[in-house]
Write a protein that holds these residues in place. Structure first.
Motif, PDB file in Angstrom:
ATOM      1  N   ILE A 239      18.956  11.881 -32.552  1.00 49.03           N
ATOM      2  CA  ILE A 239      18.881  11.663 -31.103  1.00 49.03           C
ATOM      3  C   ILE A 239      18.068  10.411 -30.731  1.00 49.03           C
ATOM      4  O   ILE A 239      18.453   9.670 -29.824  1.00 49.03           O
ATOM      5  CB  ILE A 239      18.332  12.921 -30.388  1.00 49.03           C
ATOM      6  N   PRO A 240      16.936  10.120 -31.414  1.00 52.86           N
ATOM      7  CA  PRO A 240      16.181   8.924 -31.014  1.00 52.86           C
ATOM      8  C   PRO A 240      16.997   7.637 -31.064  1.00 52.86           C
ATOM      9  O   PRO A 240      16.815   6.757 -30.223  1.00 52.86           O
ATOM     10  CB  PRO A 240      15.031   8.889 -32.029  1.00 52.86           C
ATOM     11  N   TYR A 241      17.902   7.506 -32.029  1.00 54.23           N
ATOM     12  CA  TYR A 241      18.697   6.281 -32.123  1.00 54.23           C
ATOM     13  C   TYR A 241      19.739   6.207 -31.005  1.00 54.23           C
ATOM     14  O   TYR A 241      20.071   5.128 -30.523  1.00 54.23           O
ATOM     15  CB  TYR A 241      19.358   6.181 -33.497  1.00 54.23           C
ATOM     16  N   ILE A 242      20.252   7.367 -30.595  1.00 50.81           N
ATOM     17  CA  ILE A 242      21.157   7.394 -29.442  1.00 50.81           C
ATOM     18  C   ILE A 242      20.379   7.015 -28.185  1.00 50.81           C
ATOM     19  O   ILE A 242      20.827   6.198 -27.371  1.00 50.81           O
ATOM     20  CB  ILE A 242      21.806   8.787 -29.283  1.00 50.81           C
ATOM     21  N   ASN A 243      19.183   7.596 -28.031  1.00 47.17           N
ATOM     22  CA  ASN A 243      18.350   7.287 -26.863  1.00 47.17           C
ATOM     23  C   ASN A 243      17.930   5.819 -26.844  1.00 47.17           C
ATOM     24  O   ASN A 243      17.790   5.214 -25.774  1.00 47.17           O
ATOM     25  CB  ASN A 243      17.117   8.193 -26.835  1.00 47.17           C
ATOM     26  N   MET A 244      17.705   5.247 -28.041  1.00 46.16           N
ATOM     27  CA  MET A 244      17.374   3.820 -28.112  1.00 46.16           C
ATOM     28  C   MET A 244      18.500   2.986 -27.509  1.00 46.16           C
ATOM     29  O   MET A 244      18.271   2.095 -26.686  1.00 46.16           O
ATOM     30  CB  MET A 244      17.147   3.381 -29.563  1.00 46.16           C
ATOM     31  N   THR A 245      19.734   3.293 -27.908  1.00 49.81           N
ATOM     32  CA  THR A 245      20.887   2.546 -27.404  1.00 49.81           C
ATOM     33  C   THR A 245      21.004   2.704 -25.891  1.00 49.81           C
ATOM     34  O   THR A 245      21.215   1.722 -25.164  1.00 49.81           O
ATOM     35  CB  THR A 245      22.171   3.034 -28.093  1.00 49.81           C
ATOM     36  N   LEU A 246      20.852   3.924 -25.403  1.00 44.97           N
ATOM     37  CA  LEU A 246      20.957   4.166 -23.960  1.00 44.97           C
ATOM     38  C   LEU A 246      19.834   3.458 -23.199  1.00 44.97           C
ATOM     39  O   LEU A 246      20.059   2.917 -22.106  1.00 44.97           O
ATOM     40  CB  LEU A 246      20.928   5.668 -23.675  1.00 44.97           C
ATOM     41  N   ALA A 247      18.635   3.431 -23.777  1.00 48.95           N
ATOM     42  CA  ALA A 247      17.511   2.751 -23.119  1.00 48.95           C
ATOM     43  C   ALA A 247      17.743   1.249 -23.030  1.00 48.95           C
ATOM     44  O   ALA A 247      17.413   0.612 -22.018  1.00 48.95           O
ATOM     45  CB  ALA A 247      16.207   3.043 -23.877  1.00 48.95           C
ATOM     46  N   LEU A 248      18.320   0.658 -24.077  1.00 47.31           N
ATOM     47  CA  LEU A 248      18.612  -0.776 -24.059  1.00 47.31           C
ATOM     48  C   LEU A 248      19.710  -1.088 -23.043  1.00 47.31           C
ATOM     49  O   LEU A 248      19.664  -2.114 -22.356  1.00 47.31           O
ATOM     50  CB  LEU A 248      19.008  -1.251 -25.453  1.00 47.31           C
ATOM     51  N   LEU A 249      20.692  -0.194 -22.935  1.00 47.96           N
ATOM     52  CA  LEU A 249      21.724  -0.364 -21.909  1.00 47.96           C
ATOM     53  C   LEU A 249      21.110  -0.313 -20.511  1.00 47.96           C
ATOM     54  O   LEU A 249      21.423  -1.137 -19.641  1.00 47.96           O
ATOM     55  CB  LEU A 249      22.803   0.711 -22.052  1.00 47.96           C
ATOM     56  N   LYS A 250      20.212   0.632 -20.329  1.00 49.08           N
ATOM     57  CA  LYS A 250      19.546   0.771 -19.029  1.00 49.08           C
ATOM     58  C   LYS A 250      18.743  -0.487 -18.700  1.00 49.08           C
ATOM     59  O   LYS A 250      18.695  -0.938 -17.544  1.00 49.08           O
ATOM     60  CB  LYS A 250      18.629   1.994 -19.038  1.00 49.08           C
ATOM     61  N   GLU A 251      18.126  -1.078 -19.746  1.00 45.65           N
ATOM     62  CA  GLU A 251      17.287  -2.259 -19.535  1.00 45.65           C
ATOM     63  C   GLU A 251      18.087  -3.452 -19.012  1.00 45.65           C
ATOM     64  O   GLU A 251      17.546  -4.320 -18.331  1.00 45.65           O
ATOM     65  CB  GLU A 251      16.591  -2.631 -20.855  1.00 45.65           C
TER      66      GLU A 251
ATOM     67  N   ASN B 135      27.110  15.499 -35.572  1.00 43.28           N
ATOM     68  CA  ASN B 135      26.170  15.352 -36.695  1.00 43.28           C
ATOM     69  C   ASN B 135      26.463  14.123 -37.550  1.00 43.28           C
ATOM     70  O   ASN B 135      25.964  13.998 -38.662  1.00 43.28           O
ATOM     71  CB  ASN B 135      26.193  16.607 -37.570  1.00 43.28           C
ATOM     72  N   VAL B 136      27.288  13.201 -37.030  1.00 46.78           N
ATOM     73  CA  VAL B 136      27.607  11.996 -37.789  1.00 46.78           C
ATOM     74  C   VAL B 136      26.479  10.977 -37.629  1.00 46.78           C
ATOM     75  O   VAL B 136      25.566  11.145 -36.812  1.00 46.78           O
ATOM     76  CB  VAL B 136      28.941  11.366 -37.319  1.00 46.78           C
ATOM     77  N   SER B 137      26.541   9.896 -38.397  1.00 42.71           N
ATOM     78  CA  SER B 137      25.576   8.813 -38.263  1.00 42.71           C
ATOM     79  C   SER B 137      25.523   8.345 -36.811  1.00 42.71           C
ATOM     80  O   SER B 137      26.548   8.142 -36.164  1.00 42.71           O
ATOM     81  CB  SER B 137      25.974   7.641 -39.163  1.00 42.71           C
ATOM     82  N   SER B 138      24.316   8.158 -36.302  1.00 38.76           N
ATOM     83  CA  SER B 138      24.157   7.710 -34.917  1.00 38.76           C
ATOM     84  C   SER B 138      24.748   6.320 -34.707  1.00 38.76           C
ATOM     85  O   SER B 138      25.032   5.927 -33.572  1.00 38.76           O
ATOM     86  CB  SER B 138      22.674   7.694 -34.543  1.00 38.76           C
ATOM     87  N   GLN B 139      24.946   5.562 -35.801  1.00 37.96           N
ATOM     88  CA  GLN B 139      25.512   4.221 -35.650  1.00 37.96           C
ATOM     89  C   GLN B 139      26.956   4.270 -35.141  1.00 37.96           C
ATOM     90  O   GLN B 139      27.388   3.374 -34.418  1.00 37.96           O
ATOM     91  CB  GLN B 139      25.438   3.462 -36.972  1.00 37.96           C
ATOM     92  N   TYR B 140      27.707   5.310 -35.511  1.00 37.31           N
ATOM     93  CA  TYR B 140      29.058   5.471 -34.972  1.00 37.31           C
ATOM     94  C   TYR B 140      28.984   5.648 -33.462  1.00 37.31           C
ATOM     95  O   TYR B 140      29.765   5.064 -32.695  1.00 37.31           O
ATOM     96  CB  TYR B 140      29.750   6.697 -35.569  1.00 37.31           C
ATOM     97  N   ILE B 141      28.063   6.498 -33.037  1.00 33.61           N
ATOM     98  CA  ILE B 141      27.918   6.810 -31.615  1.00 33.61           C
ATOM     99  C   ILE B 141      27.442   5.573 -30.857  1.00 33.61           C
ATOM    100  O   ILE B 141      27.981   5.205 -29.806  1.00 33.61           O
ATOM    101  CB  ILE B 141      26.946   7.990 -31.424  1.00 33.61           C
ATOM    102  N   SER B 142      26.426   4.900 -31.409  1.00 33.75           N
ATOM    103  CA  SER B 142      25.889   3.711 -30.748  1.00 33.75           C
ATOM    104  C   SER B 142      26.928   2.605 -30.651  1.00 33.75           C
ATOM    105  O   SER B 142      26.978   1.871 -29.649  1.00 33.75           O
ATOM    106  CB  SER B 142      24.650   3.206 -31.484  1.00 33.75           C
ATOM    107  N   ALA B 143      27.770   2.456 -31.662  1.00 32.73           N
ATOM    108  CA  ALA B 143      28.822   1.429 -31.624  1.00 32.73           C
ATOM    109  C   ALA B 143      29.704   1.621 -30.403  1.00 32.73           C
ATOM    110  O   ALA B 143      30.063   0.652 -29.705  1.00 32.73           O
ATOM    111  CB  ALA B 143      29.647   1.487 -32.908  1.00 32.73           C
ATOM    112  N   LEU B 144      30.059   2.874 -30.118  1.00 33.41           N
ATOM    113  CA  LEU B 144      30.896   3.178 -28.957  1.00 33.41           C
ATOM    114  C   LEU B 144      30.147   2.927 -27.651  1.00 33.41           C
ATOM    115  O   LEU B 144      30.692   2.372 -26.690  1.00 33.41           O
ATOM    116  CB  LEU B 144      31.366   4.633 -29.016  1.00 33.41           C
TER     117      LEU B 144
END
Length: 425
Positions: A186-198, A155-164
């Motif tokens: 979740i959308p911000y986590i999915n954004m990061t994963l989608a950009l990685l996939k791209e 439940n922390v800021s998604s920015q911590y998760i996205s940084a990793l």
């Protein structure tokens, strides 16, 4: 700089505004570009936050001159840019042989970084606090990381998760990230994963476990950044508070957006605003006021899009209707405590509003006090969220230059559609 917004009206029922790239996407892609120089970017955000991040990355890659036998860490100041602080903490942790100190504004030194630091330390990074435990400034000694398992609260800021996640492809063994508890943003986590996939990175997100495979090199790639939906929210508010028939066209947006704030399309239907995705070269959207809200109170769960809570609360107040907004716990550690700030300024305008640690409740009210001076608390979203009320009453926005953090041309764009704005001492 304080600005006085006279009572205004959108001058043309068909206005056009161009908004630059998403700050969220830009900052993620700037970090990926720093790690993978073959990436080229178009429609980069012109926000202060993105410029800070771009400048720090650029300057960190320049050759350093050592004037003494003792190597001094490079000092970088992110100012108010929370995303830059979090993403760059992870970035510098894997820059072998580089030693830096990341600092920021007085408010940044009050914003927690401990959860991210502890997560990185599970990977055996070297990060130390320079002043107060758990807060910037921090000293980072970059090194090669071979550990690949991390767990942290979900439940922390998604920015911590996205940084990793953003540094994960450059780790020798990739990353296995376990999120403990109920996941938010979740959308911000999915954004990061989608950009990685791209860019060709293989990832998986199953239940509470995210896996990112290593990808040390990628082919040349040009990525076009979608315009910022958070910035669009203020135009949705303007249309909602305008006469039926008002239309504003914004570019450039995708119907299948990665940004959580694209929830605006559905949310603002409740306020009589219709969105049409145009099949043109600019990927524009036209937002139109087609009817008035049939509701007296709106109940909205904003776990996935907390950055538009301020805009929605002010829209409801301007329309004389109430709202109960939940899922807002991350707002207390933003540029300011946004819930308390909203309560303070809406109350000055005549609203009856209450807040908890994760919610805001606004009672329906038809009266709006005029010429109230809105304190912005060094928070860009406070300035922009309250500006549309000038369609109802004259209003003063304090420290209006703060909008440069995410939307530097905001006041010029308002003037272009008919707002009357003057400096106010």
């Amino acid at each position: 700089m304080n600005l006085h917004l006279q009572k205004s009206k959108v001058k043309s029922q068909k206005s056009k505004v161009k908004i630059t790239g998403s700050k969220s996407e830009t900052n993620r892609l700037l970090l990926l570009q720093a790690l993978n120089p073959n990436i080229s970017l178009e429609n980069v955000s012109n926000s202060d936050d993105s410029e800070v991040m771009e400048n720090i990355i650029h300057n960190s890659q320049l050759p350093t001159v050592t004037l003494s036998a003792v190597e001094v860490p490079q000092l970088f100041n992110v100012h108010h840019a929370g995303t830059a602080m979090r993403f760059l903490t992870a970035y510098f942790a894997i820059q072998e042989g580089k030693e830096v100190i990341l600092t920021g504004s007085s408010r940044m030194k009050e914003r927690p970084i401990k959860i991210l630091v502890e997560a990185l330390q599970q990977l055996k990074t070297e990060i130390y606090y320079e002043e107060n435990e758990g807060f910037p400034p921090i000293k980072i000694i970059g090194k090669k990381l071979t550990n690949n398992k991390v767990s942290l609260p979900a439940n922390v800021s998604s920015q911590y998760i996205s940084a990793l996640l953003l540094i994960a492809p450059k780790l020798e063994n990739g990353l296995e990230l376990t999120l403990e508890g109920e996941i938010t943003s979740i959308p911000y986590i999915n954004m990061t994963l989608a950009l990685l996939k791209e860019i060709g990175v293989k990832t998986s997100f199953i239940e509470n476990k995210i896996t990112v495979k290593p990808l040390l090199t990628i082919n040349s790639k040009l990525l076009t950044i979608e315009s910022d939906w958070s910035s669009a929210s203020y135009w949705y508010s303007i249309v909602a508070l305008s006469e039926i028939g008002t239309q504003i066209t914004l570019s450039s947006y995708k119907q299948n957006s990665l940004q959580g704030d694209a929830a605006l399309v559905e949310i603002y239907k409740n306020f009589g605003v219709e969105t049409v995705f145009n099949n043109d070269n600019s990927n524009s959207i036209s937002i139109s006021k087609i009817n008035n809200s049939p509701f007296t109170t709106h109940n909205l769960q904003l776990n996935n899009s907390p950055d538009i809570a301020q805009t929605i609360a002010v829209t409801c107040f301007g329309l004389g209707i109430g709202c109960h907004l939940t899922g807002l716990h991350t707002l207390k550690i933003k540029e300011t405590d946004r819930l308390e700030a909203l309560k303070n300024e809406l109350t000055k305008l005549g609203a009856n509003v209450s807040v908890t640690n994760d919610s805001l409740t606004l009672e329906p009210s038809e009266k709006i006090n005029e010429n109230i001076s809105i304190k912005t608390y060094q928070d860009h979203r406070m300035a922009m969220a309250f500006a549309p009320l000038a369609l109802k009453v004259p209003i003063i926005i304090e420290e209006a230059e703060v909008v440069s953090k995410s939307y530097p041309t905001f006041w010029e764009d308002l003037k272009s559609v008919g707002f009357t704005i003057t400096s106010h001492l």
